[in-house]
Enzyme design. Structure first.
Site, PDB file in Angstrom:
ATOM      1  N   ARG A 131       0.809  -1.229   0.000  1.00 41.18           N
ATOM      2  CA  ARG A 131       0.000   0.000   0.000  1.00 41.18           C
ATOM      3  C   ARG A 131       0.842   1.278   0.000  1.00 41.18           C
ATOM      4  NH1 ARG A 131      -3.219  -3.160   3.768  1.00 41.18           N
ATOM      5  NH2 ARG A 131      -5.095  -3.931   2.704  1.00 41.18           N
ATOM      6  N   LYS A 153       2.601  11.655 -10.247  1.00 40.56           N
ATOM      7  CA  LYS A 153       1.711  10.868 -11.103  1.00 40.56           C
ATOM      8  C   LYS A 153       2.436   9.595 -11.522  1.00 40.56           C
ATOM      9  CE  LYS A 153      -1.306  14.149 -13.490  1.00 40.56           C
ATOM     10  NZ  LYS A 153      -1.662  14.643 -14.842  1.00 40.56           N
ATOM     11  N   GLU A 195       8.192  19.708 -23.683  1.00 37.37           N
ATOM     12  CA  GLU A 195       7.579  19.919 -22.373  1.00 37.37           C
ATOM     13  C   GLU A 195       8.084  21.205 -21.725  1.00 37.37           C
ATOM     14  OE1 GLU A 195       5.164  18.473 -20.859  1.00 37.37           O
ATOM     15  OE2 GLU A 195       4.987  16.416 -21.578  1.00 37.37           O
ATOM     16  N   LYS A 237       6.182  23.807 -12.303  1.00 37.44           N
ATOM     17  CA  LYS A 237       5.372  22.639 -11.958  1.00 37.44           C
ATOM     18  C   LYS A 237       5.176  22.531 -10.449  1.00 37.44           C
ATOM     19  CE  LYS A 237       4.406  17.865 -13.033  1.00 37.44           C
ATOM     20  NZ  LYS A 237       4.659  16.716 -13.939  1.00 37.44           N
ATOM     21  N   GLU A 247      -4.806  16.953  -8.936  1.00 41.02           N
ATOM     22  CA  GLU A 247      -5.368  17.411 -10.207  1.00 41.02           C
ATOM     23  C   GLU A 247      -6.891  17.576 -10.147  1.00 41.02           C
ATOM     24  OE1 GLU A 247      -5.352  15.835 -14.700  1.00 41.02           O
ATOM     25  OE2 GLU A 247      -3.345  16.006 -13.876  1.00 41.02           O
ATOM     26  N   ARG A 251      -3.992  22.009 -11.724  1.00 44.45           N
ATOM     27  CA  ARG A 251      -2.943  21.121 -12.225  1.00 44.45           C
ATOM     28  C   ARG A 251      -3.236  20.608 -13.629  1.00 44.45           C
ATOM     29  NH1 ARG A 251       0.192  16.226  -9.004  1.00 44.45           N
ATOM     30  NH2 ARG A 251       1.342  15.447 -10.807  1.00 44.45           N
ATOM     31  N   ASN A 255      -1.449  19.812 -18.654  1.00 47.06           N
ATOM     32  CA  ASN A 255      -1.758  18.869 -19.730  1.00 47.06           C
ATOM     33  C   ASN A 255      -2.065  19.552 -21.059  1.00 47.06           C
ATOM     34  OD1 ASN A 255      -1.544  16.410 -18.192  1.00 47.06           O
ATOM     35  ND2 ASN A 255      -3.471  16.960 -17.211  1.00 47.06           N
ATOM     36  N   HIS A 258      -1.871  17.497 -24.193  1.00 45.46           N
ATOM     37  CA  HIS A 258      -1.745  16.084 -23.853  1.00 45.46           C
ATOM     38  C   HIS A 258      -2.953  15.247 -24.274  1.00 45.46           C
ATOM     39  CE1 HIS A 258       1.701  17.518 -21.708  1.00 45.46           C
ATOM     40  NE2 HIS A 258       1.973  16.348 -21.204  1.00 45.46           N
ATOM     41  N   HIS A 262      -1.882  12.271 -26.374  1.00 48.55           N
ATOM     42  CA  HIS A 262      -2.092  10.903 -25.924  1.00 48.55           C
ATOM     43  C   HIS A 262      -2.923  10.113 -26.935  1.00 48.55           C
ATOM     44  CE1 HIS A 262      -1.356  11.779 -21.350  1.00 48.55           C
ATOM     45  NE2 HIS A 262      -0.252  11.814 -22.076  1.00 48.55           N
ATOM     46  N   HIS A 280       6.533  10.655 -26.804  1.00 48.36           N
ATOM     47  CA  HIS A 280       5.612  11.467 -26.014  1.00 48.36           C
ATOM     48  C   HIS A 280       5.804  12.967 -26.251  1.00 48.36           C
ATOM     49  CE1 HIS A 280       3.065  12.805 -22.767  1.00 48.36           C
ATOM     50  NE2 HIS A 280       4.087  13.465 -22.228  1.00 48.36           N
TER      51      HIS A 280
END
Length: 375
Positions: A131, A153, A195, A237, A247, A251, A255, A258, A262, A280
């Protein structure tokens, strides 16, 4: 708020605050600093995750540095094949098996040595083992230094989409050893710069102009200029992640491009060193242009800013058009699975112009389809 020390006084440190604060250290030679690395390990078990490109270059040195600082450490290694196609549930499961084989306890630490694929998968394994155990990010690509290693993330990809299975799991620390950028292929350096450009596009026009002025030095891999770009990107960031760690709002601005990017990556089957599919950073570059065009089409932003963005990306050798053979309706179907969407409606990061991004809910699909089709 984040803070940075001067470059000439040792590592530049960017502090990420919030409920689980940590530091990002940016400097050459950090992978050899066994005392600093070992100080992050609360117990005796370490899993070093890397890939087939990075491990031969740096994994041995990291193991030696850790053992030199703390000889009692039990260090296991898990090496992925290089490339986005390795970021799978099967490889996540294999990493968990290595942790189990080590007998890793709750005070174990996972070290992620590599780019974004390694960082995402290793971080997810750390989030799930017992966990949640500690994870230290050791990014070796520009893209991972300025983006994926920061913010917690973690995820793996599935056939239906990128990063759809994962967890928020902030690292214990980030060590960005800028010496590793010397071995980075030119294409990967450019991908990381996409980025970096994103931060100027979403919130800092002055930084955008600085990137225009420093293009030659950045593309040449000038160490000091790259360190400045990394620190500035991490500061941007960090400030956002502090305020919105999960997010829920601001936040999402990180993206920009993105959702489109993606979709391109997923529809192409993900890029790797062995194929010509967009990686990416390249996909995000295309996605940012598409988001800017959509913003202009919706009357939100001047078309001239789209041209400025496209010109800068092209100057950095980045693509700005959707690759041939990708159907607009197929890309739109991929976009419908984006994690930002709400109640089955598109929720996209768009802008009012350079430095002024915002999240727009309930975006109509027709203008999106027109942008995807080049109309």
């Amino acid at each position: 708020m984040s803070s940075a020390s001067p470059l000439h006084s040792g590592p530049r440190i960017v502090a990420v605050g919030g409920e689980r604060p940590y530091d990002i250290a940016i400097a050459p030679g950090l992978l050899a600093d066994g005392a600093a690395l070992a100080a992050q390990v609360r117990g005796k078990h370490v899993l070093l995750v890397s890939d087939s490109t990075v491990a031969p270059l740096y994994a041995g040195a990291v193991r030696e540095a850790l053992h030199a600082a703390r000889s009692e450490l039990v260090i296991g290694t898990f090496v992925l094949p290089a490339g986005e196609s390795s970021k799978t549930l099967a490889n996540f499961s294999a990493a968990i098996d290595v942790l189990a084989g080590l007998g890793a306890t709750r005070d174990a630490c996972v070290f992620a040595l590599g780019g974004g694929v390694v960082g995402d998968l290793a971080g997810f394994a750390a989030a799930c083992w017992m966990r949640g155990v500690d994870c230290v990010q050791l990014p070796t690509t520009l893209l991972s230094m300025v983006d994926s290693s920061v913010g917690g993330k973690t995820a793996v990809d599935i056939a239906q989409g990128k990063n759809l299975v994962g967890a928020f799991h902030p690292p214990r620390a980030v060590f960005a050893d800028t010496d590793t950028l010397r071995t980075l292929p030119a294409r990967e350096l450019r991908a990381g710069l996409a980025e970096v450009i994103k931060y100027g596009a979403i919130r800092d026009e002055r930084f955008f102009r600085w990137l225009q002025a420093e293009r030659t030095a950045l593309l040449a891999g000038d160490a000091e200029t790259l360190a400045l770009a990394i620190a500035a990107s991490c500061e941007h960031k960090a400030e956002i992640v502090e305020r919105d760690p999960l997010e829920k709002g601001e936040r999402a601005l990180l993206n920009l491009g993105h959702t489109f990017g993606h979709a391109i990556e997923t529809e192409q089957g993900y890029g790797s060193p062995d194929n010509d599919n967009l990686n990416h950073g390249e996909a995000v570059a295309v996605g940012m242009v598409l988001a800017a065009r959509l913003s202009a089409d919706l009357g939100m932003a001047p078309a001239a800013d789209t041209e400025r963005l496209e010109t800068l990306l092209q100057a950095f050798g980045l693509p700005t058009a959707i690759p041939a053979g990708l159907a607009p309706d197929a890309l739109l179907a991929r976009m419908r699975l984006d994690k930002k969407n709400q109640a089955g409606r598109l929720r996209l990061v768009l802008w009012r112009g350079i430095g002024q991004a915002e999240v727009v809910a309930d975006v109509d699909e027709q203008p999106v389809l027109a942008v995807l089709g080049g109309c």
